[in-house]
Design a protein around this motif. Structure first.
Motif, PDB file in Angstrom:
ATOM      1  N   ILE A 128      29.588  49.303  16.147  1.00  0.00           N
ATOM      2  CA  ILE A 128      30.292  48.703  17.277  1.00  0.00           C
ATOM      3  C   ILE A 128      31.734  48.456  16.847  1.00  0.00           C
ATOM      4  CG2 ILE A 128      30.388  46.763  18.882  1.00  0.00           C
ATOM      5  CD1 ILE A 128      27.369  46.453  18.446  1.00  0.00           C
ATOM      6  N   ARG A 129      32.638  49.155  17.441  1.00  0.00           N
ATOM      7  CA  ARG A 129      34.037  49.113  17.033  1.00  0.00           C
ATOM      8  C   ARG A 129      34.767  47.894  17.620  1.00  0.00           C
ATOM      9  NH1 ARG A 129      36.452  55.209  17.172  1.00  0.00           N
ATOM     10  NH2 ARG A 129      34.678  56.329  16.304  1.00  0.00           N
ATOM     11  N   ASP A 130      35.907  47.576  17.005  1.00  0.00           N
ATOM     12  CA  ASP A 130      36.703  46.436  17.460  1.00  0.00           C
ATOM     13  C   ASP A 130      37.222  46.629  18.883  1.00  0.00           C
ATOM     14  OD1 ASP A 130      36.320  45.247  15.012  1.00  0.00           O
ATOM     15  OD2 ASP A 130      38.240  45.907  14.182  1.00  0.00           O
ATOM     16  N   ASP A 131      37.442  47.901  19.269  1.00  0.00           N
ATOM     17  CA  ASP A 131      37.990  48.161  20.607  1.00  0.00           C
ATOM     18  C   ASP A 131      36.911  48.253  21.677  1.00  0.00           C
ATOM     19  OD1 ASP A 131      36.813  50.551  19.948  1.00  0.00           O
ATOM     20  OD2 ASP A 131      38.619  51.778  20.187  1.00  0.00           O
ATOM     21  N   GLY A 132      35.636  48.026  21.278  1.00  0.00           N
ATOM     22  CA  GLY A 132      34.549  48.056  22.248  1.00  0.00           C
ATOM     23  C   GLY A 132      33.798  49.370  22.316  1.00  0.00           C
ATOM     24  N   LYS A 133      34.324  50.407  21.654  1.00  0.00           N
ATOM     25  CA  LYS A 133      33.623  51.687  21.626  1.00  0.00           C
ATOM     26  C   LYS A 133      32.413  51.592  20.701  1.00  0.00           C
ATOM     27  CE  LYS A 133      37.718  54.564  22.490  1.00  0.00           C
ATOM     28  NZ  LYS A 133      38.570  55.668  21.961  1.00  0.00           N
ATOM     29  N   VAL A 134      31.423  52.454  20.930  1.00  0.00           N
ATOM     30  CA  VAL A 134      30.203  52.457  20.126  1.00  0.00           C
ATOM     31  C   VAL A 134      29.960  53.874  19.622  1.00  0.00           C
ATOM     32  CG1 VAL A 134      27.733  51.978  20.091  1.00  0.00           C
ATOM     33  CG2 VAL A 134      29.243  50.601  21.534  1.00  0.00           C
ATOM     34  N   SER A 135      29.789  54.022  18.304  1.00  0.00           N
ATOM     35  CA  SER A 135      29.608  55.339  17.679  1.00  0.00           C
ATOM     36  C   SER A 135      28.299  55.406  16.913  1.00  0.00           C
ATOM     37  CB  SER A 135      30.754  55.638  16.707  1.00  0.00           C
ATOM     38  OG  SER A 135      31.991  55.726  17.369  1.00  0.00           O
ATOM     39  N   PRO A 136      27.697  56.594  16.823  1.00  0.00           N
ATOM     40  CA  PRO A 136      26.542  56.765  15.940  1.00  0.00           C
ATOM     41  C   PRO A 136      26.981  56.604  14.484  1.00  0.00           C
ATOM     42  CG  PRO A 136      26.740  58.602  17.492  1.00  0.00           C
ATOM     43  CD  PRO A 136      28.024  57.840  17.542  1.00  0.00           C
ATOM     44  N   VAL A 137      26.167  55.972  13.677  1.00  0.00           N
ATOM     45  CA  VAL A 137      26.494  55.800  12.262  1.00  0.00           C
ATOM     46  C   VAL A 137      26.718  57.150  11.601  1.00  0.00           C
ATOM     47  CG1 VAL A 137      25.535  55.092  10.032  1.00  0.00           C
ATOM     48  CG2 VAL A 137      25.350  53.564  12.007  1.00  0.00           C
ATOM     49  N   GLN A 138      25.942  58.157  11.996  1.00  0.00           N
ATOM     50  CA  GLN A 138      26.023  59.469  11.360  1.00  0.00           C
ATOM     51  C   GLN A 138      27.080  60.387  11.970  1.00  0.00           C
ATOM     52  OE1 GLN A 138      22.205  61.350  11.000  1.00  0.00           O
ATOM     53  NE2 GLN A 138      21.528  59.930   9.432  1.00  0.00           N
ATOM     54  N   ALA A 139      27.774  59.925  13.008  1.00  0.00           N
ATOM     55  CA  ALA A 139      28.808  60.768  13.626  1.00  0.00           C
ATOM     56  C   ALA A 139      29.872  59.862  14.234  1.00  0.00           C
ATOM     57  CB  ALA A 139      28.199  61.677  14.679  1.00  0.00           C
ATOM     58  N   THR A 140      30.714  59.300  13.377  1.00  0.00           N
ATOM     59  CA  THR A 140      31.713  58.342  13.848  1.00  0.00           C
ATOM     60  C   THR A 140      32.831  59.002  14.655  1.00  0.00           C
ATOM     61  OG1 THR A 140      32.849  58.529  11.706  1.00  0.00           O
ATOM     62  CG2 THR A 140      31.267  56.731  11.971  1.00  0.00           C
ATOM     63  N   ASN A 141      32.841  60.330  14.700  1.00  0.00           N
ATOM     64  CA  ASN A 141      33.821  61.039  15.531  1.00  0.00           C
ATOM     65  C   ASN A 141      33.380  61.104  16.987  1.00  0.00           C
ATOM     66  OD1 ASN A 141      31.680  62.807  14.610  1.00  0.00           O
ATOM     67  ND2 ASN A 141      32.804  64.503  15.547  1.00  0.00           N
TER      68      ASN A 141
END
Length: 338
Positions: A128-141
């Motif tokens: 869970i990013r500071d800007d509110g975006k959410v990424s998979p641990v295995q694919a932060t791109n």
């Protein structure tokens, strides 16, 4: 028709303009919540949140229900599920289901809510990013994202949600074009909804599952050239490409009110034919085998007051039926699109 009432949710590149942001990302990241957790409301889409498809649209397949899965969607904030973090996972406190990626961790992959037995650790871990975006641990791109388009569905023939095609006479005529030199595809523009047409997904239009390439089909606005061009084969198949390999079918070939439409290419020596369709006199399009249905917008319901209790009733964890989940997921994709 509020075509944006229910939006798809899938993985998109982190730089995409269609990334979604959580309203309560900081509290969720800091584990700052009570026992009922926080609602997955979105700051990027005021008034909306991450919910379950089945709370708004037609029920999903029995196979998916049996596996304890439910596809995720973006809907009115009243349907937002309440969640807590469990390690790097996100768990719904109402149903005990986990938020995870369905099939491969790639651009365009859809999201599901699954039972604890089916969560598949690698696909259920999130940053869970500071800007509110959410990424998979295995694919932060990649990040959670959505689309400005609406899925193409089957609806009842007399429904106000049906769509009428602007060039239906020209499309109907293409069925008589036997010789290759005569074959031309007609833009699938709508007269019922000016400036709209049938479109592919923004960004990556397709994804591959084993030997099948799948093209989700959408309704959306924009320049005329963005509308998919199509023709009819002699058998009534809707052909979407120059090679004649990409054909339209209902998901799972199930001709039922509410089912979604897709384009498929079978990457094999003996590809399956598409389902036959007919162009009606009013400019709508029906499956030949189900003339009481036409192509249209999904019919969206509203969140009932009993939503929370319904979720709780469905939260009984089912026993795991197969030790080989990944193999069954591949089979599920094939079964749904064959």
């Amino acid at each position: 028709i509020d075509v944006y009432a229910i939006l798809p949710i899938w993985l998109v590149p982190e730089t995409s303009q269609y990334c979604v942001k959580l309203k309560y990302s900081k509290q969720l990241a800091d584990f700052d919540y009570g026992p009922t957790g926080l609602p997955l409301e979105l700051s990027s889409h005021p008034g909306k949140g991450i919910a379950r498809v089945e709370d708004f649209l037609k029920a999903q397949s029995e196979y998916v229900n049996r596996k304890g899965l439910c596809f995720a969607a973006i809907g009115p904030k009243e349907g937002s599920l309440r969640v807590i973090r469990q390690g790097n996972s996100i768990r719904c406190t109402q149903s005990n289901c986990f938020f995870r990626i369905y099939h491969s961790i790639v651009d365009g992959a859809p999201l599901v809510w699954s039972s604890p037995e089916e969560k598949v650790e690698a696909k259920a871990e999130w940053i869970i990013r500071d800007d509110g975006k959410v990424s998979p641990v295995q694919a932060t791109n990649l990040c959670l994202g959505t689309s400005p388009l609406c899925h193409l569905h089957l609806v009842e023939k007399d429904s106000s949600n049906q769509i009428i095609f602007e060039n239906y006479l020209e499309l109907k005529e293409t069925q008589n074009h036997v010789h290759r030199s005569e074959r031309k595809r007609i833009p699938l523009k709508l007269s019922s909804h000016p400036s709209c047409g049938i479109r592919y997904r923004v960004g990556t239009p397709n994804w591959d599952i084993q030997f099948i390439t799948i093209f989700p089909l959408f309704i959306g606005g924009g320049p005329e050239e963005k509308s998919i061009r199509a023709r009819l084969s002699e058998k009534g198949e809707i052909i979407l490409d120059e090679t004649g390999k990409c054909v339209v079918r209902a998901v799972g070939n199930i001709l039922e009110d509410g089912n979604a439409m897709i384009g498929t290419i079978d990457n094999s020596d003996q590809p399956r034919p598409g389902q036959p369709f007919q162009v009606n006199d009013n400019g709508s399009i029906s499956p030949v085998e189900a003339p009481h249905l036409v192509l249209g917008f999904p019919q969206v319901g509203t969140v009932s007051n009993a939503l929370s209790s319904e979720i709780k009733k469905k939260s009984i964890i089912k026993e795991k039926e197969s030790p080989d989940l990944l193999n069954e997921e591949v089979l599920e994709y094939i079964s749904r699109y064959m």
